[in-house]
Design an enzyme around this catalytic site. Structure first.
Site, PDB file in Angstrom:
ATOM      1  CE  LYS A  48      -3.459   2.761   0.589  1.00  0.00           C
ATOM      2  NZ  LYS A  48      -4.255   3.084  -0.602  1.00  0.00           N
ATOM      3  CB  ILE A  74      -8.610   4.555  -0.104  1.00  0.00           C
ATOM      4  CG1 ILE A  74      -9.354   3.381  -0.750  1.00  0.00           C
ATOM      5  CG2 ILE A  74      -8.033   4.175   1.255  1.00  0.00           C
ATOM      6  CD1 ILE A  74     -10.482   2.794   0.039  1.00  0.00           C
ATOM      7  CG  LEU A  76      -3.134   7.767  -1.657  1.00  0.00           C
ATOM      8  CD1 LEU A  76      -2.455   8.986  -2.259  1.00  0.00           C
ATOM      9  CD2 LEU A  76      -2.533   6.501  -2.247  1.00  0.00           C
ATOM     10  CB  CYS A 133      -0.010  12.700  -4.850  1.00  0.00           C
ATOM     11  SG  CYS A 133      -0.481  11.281  -4.016  1.00  0.00           S
ATOM     12  CB  THR A 196      -7.679   4.688 -10.388  1.00  0.00           C
ATOM     13  OG1 THR A 196      -7.160   5.756  -9.607  1.00  0.00           O
ATOM     14  CG2 THR A 196      -7.554   3.390  -9.621  1.00  0.00           C
ATOM     15  CB  THR A 269      -9.950  -4.289  -9.082  1.00  0.00           C
ATOM     16  OG1 THR A 269      -9.597  -2.909  -8.964  1.00  0.00           O
ATOM     17  CG2 THR A 269     -11.416  -4.456  -8.756  1.00  0.00           C
TER      18      THR A 269
HETATM   19  C1  LIG Z   1      -8.753   0.305  -3.155  1.00  0.00           C
HETATM   20  C2  LIG Z   1      -7.584   0.744  -4.001  1.00  0.00           C
HETATM   21  C3  LIG Z   1      -6.471   1.354  -3.391  1.00  0.00           C
HETATM   22  C4  LIG Z   1      -5.375   1.764  -4.172  1.00  0.00           C
HETATM   23  N1  LIG Z   1      -4.292   2.352  -3.565  1.00  0.00           N
HETATM   24  C5  LIG Z   1      -3.205   2.710  -4.318  1.00  0.00           C
HETATM   25  C6  LIG Z   1      -2.034   3.254  -3.701  1.00  0.00           C
HETATM   26  O1  LIG Z   1      -1.949   3.392  -2.476  1.00  0.00           O
HETATM   27  N2  LIG Z   1      -0.989   3.627  -4.504  1.00  0.00           N
HETATM   28  C7  LIG Z   1      -1.022   3.464  -5.873  1.00  0.00           C
HETATM   29  O2  LIG Z   1      -0.047   3.793  -6.552  1.00  0.00           O
HETATM   30  N3  LIG Z   1      -2.112   2.896  -6.475  1.00  0.00           N
HETATM   31  C8  LIG Z   1      -3.188   2.533  -5.734  1.00  0.00           C
HETATM   32  N4  LIG Z   1      -4.273   1.952  -6.342  1.00  0.00           N
HETATM   33  C9  LIG Z   1      -4.260   1.743  -7.820  1.00  0.00           C
HETATM   34  C10 LIG Z   1      -3.916   0.283  -8.155  1.00  0.00           C
HETATM   35  O3  LIG Z   1      -2.625  -0.067  -7.688  1.00  0.00           O
HETATM   36  C11 LIG Z   1      -4.001   0.055  -9.690  1.00  0.00           C
HETATM   37  O4  LIG Z   1      -3.072   0.903 -10.350  1.00  0.00           O
HETATM   38  C12 LIG Z   1      -5.380   0.315 -10.246  1.00  0.00           C
HETATM   39  O5  LIG Z   1      -6.385  -0.123  -9.355  1.00  0.00           O
HETATM   40  C13 LIG Z   1      -5.612  -0.332 -11.607  1.00  0.00           C
HETATM   41  O6  LIG Z   1      -5.453  -1.743 -11.527  1.00  0.00           O
HETATM   42  P1  LIG Z   1      -6.697  -2.774 -11.341  1.00  0.00           P
HETATM   43  O7  LIG Z   1      -7.733  -2.412 -12.369  1.00  0.00           O
HETATM   44  O8  LIG Z   1      -6.099  -4.136 -11.520  1.00  0.00           O
HETATM   45  O9  LIG Z   1      -7.202  -2.562  -9.949  1.00  0.00           O
HETATM   46  C14 LIG Z   1      -5.395   1.549  -5.586  1.00  0.00           C
HETATM   47  C15 LIG Z   1      -6.503   0.925  -6.176  1.00  0.00           C
HETATM   48  C16 LIG Z   1      -7.588   0.517  -5.412  1.00  0.00           C
HETATM   49  C17 LIG Z   1      -8.749  -0.165  -6.091  1.00  0.00           C
END
Ligand SMILES: Cc1cc2nc3c(=O)[nH]c(=O)nc-3n(C[C@H](O)[C@H](O)[C@H](O)COP(=O)(O)O)c2cc1C
Length: 306
Positions: A48, A74, A76, A133, A196, A269
């Site tokens: 995380k 969330i 972060l 960020c 995202t 996800t």
């Molecule tokens: C609940 C949640 C928390 C996330 N927290 C972070 C984070 O702390 N740092 C980061 O770089 N990306 C974070 N992401 C982004 C994911 O690492 C990833 O880049 C993004 O969800 C796309 O991949 P996926 O479709 O497989 O989830 C988060 C995504 C989700 C869904």
């Protein structure tokens, strides 16, 4: 072919036993998945996102389901770098896969200080810099949407560390290859994408946003085609390896990313839908290679025919 296919890949100087990593923020600090997943089978573990100080994150609701995906804001939430190093890392360092720490800050100086602290910790193999960020000094615009700001923050981190440096790119830009080039010029060893997509959802009864933060980040299968397109665009111009992220739910999804040019993938996800997603994907990649008589996953990377 009866011998096991070779799943080993290299991401900017770090050798991995296979190309499947956890995506930051979707796998906690790994211990949360200990009873569900054989953690030692993972290619690498990305934890995380960490900041200098512990952060509580945004008020609820912070998550909303959307067709074929989810929205999160969330904010972060994390334990902060010191608690991570003194507590969470004790468990993580008993595992065999490399541990990669995802970091974020609102000022360049926060990234610099995080990188300097991580540099002192032998058990951490690499840093993934989240540049999505808001940059407080630049009026809240994210580092990752401006090539100059991206260059500057990546250079600042590079100056602090000799460890593997991955820069995680935001898809919320017009031309992602510009940011990719800036990160590479600043000394990134590897690029990971995508984070995202900024998005929102509305409750029509209350006419209120479904997230308290109003907007959030869209992830899951809904973003896979966008992620794949961006990985392909970046891999064509980047000299460093690319890690594909975005809606990877199955081995077939991962294989598409390899063909598009990714040297590895991160699973996000999907972990919420199927806690075994990572190891299922590793098994599926191996099965595909066996069936097709391909001796190494590396033979697939960047083989898209156009
Ligand atoms: C609940 C949640 C928390 C996330 N927290 C972070 C984070 O702390 N740092 C980061 O770089 N990306 C974070 N992401 C982004 C994911 O690492 C990833 O880049 C993004 O969800 C796309 O991949 P996926 O479709 O497989 O989830 C988060 C995504 C989700 C869904």
């Amino acid at each position: 072919m009866s011998t096991k296919p070779d799943l080993k890949v290299d991401i900017g100087g770090l050798q991995l036993q296979n190309p499947v990593l956890t995506a930051s923020g979707t796998f906690g600090y790994a211990r949360e998945y200990e009873h569900l997943v054989d953690l030692n089978r993972l290619g690498a573990i990305i934890v995380k996102g960490l900041s200098l100080a512990p952060t509580g994150g945004n008020p609820p609701p912070r998550i909303a389901e959307t067709p074929c995906g989810m929205l999160n804001a969330i904010g972060l939430e994390n334990v902060g770098i010191e608690t991570f190093v003194t507590e969470k890392l004790l468990f993580l360092q008993t595992l065999t896969p490399p541990i990669i720490v995802n970091i974020y800050g609102k000022l360049e100086d926060e990234y610099t200080r995080l990188a300097a602290r991580i540099e002192e910790v032998e058990a951490i193999a690499g840093i993934e810099v989240n540049i999505s960020c808001p940059n407080v000094k630049a009026g809240g615009m994210a580092f990752g949407v401006d090539p100059q700001a991206a260059f500057s923050v990546v250079r600042a981190v590079r100056n602090q560390t000799g460890k593997l440096l991955i820069v995680k790119l935001s898809p919320n830009v017009t031309d992602i290859t510009q940011i990719a080039r800036a990160a590479e010029d600043a000394g990134a060893d590897c690029l990971s994408l995508i984070n995202t997509l900024t998005a929102m959802a509305i409750d029509i009864e209350t006419r209120r946003p479904r997230l308290a933060n109003i907007t959030g980040g869209l992830s899951g299968p809904a973003i896979k085609p966008v992620a794949l397109r961006m990985v392909w665009q970046v891999a064509r111009v980047a000299k460093v390896p690319v890690i594909g992220i975005g809606g990877i739910m199955s081995a077939e999804d991962a294989l598409e990313f390899f063909i598009a040019g990714a040297s590895a993938v991160q699973v996000g996800t999907a972990n919420f839908v199927n806690p075994h997603a990572t190891t299922d994907i590793i098994d599926g990649i191996e099965r595909f290679l066996l069936e097709k008589n391909i001796s190494s996953v590396r033979e697939l990377i960047g083989t898209l025919e156009v």
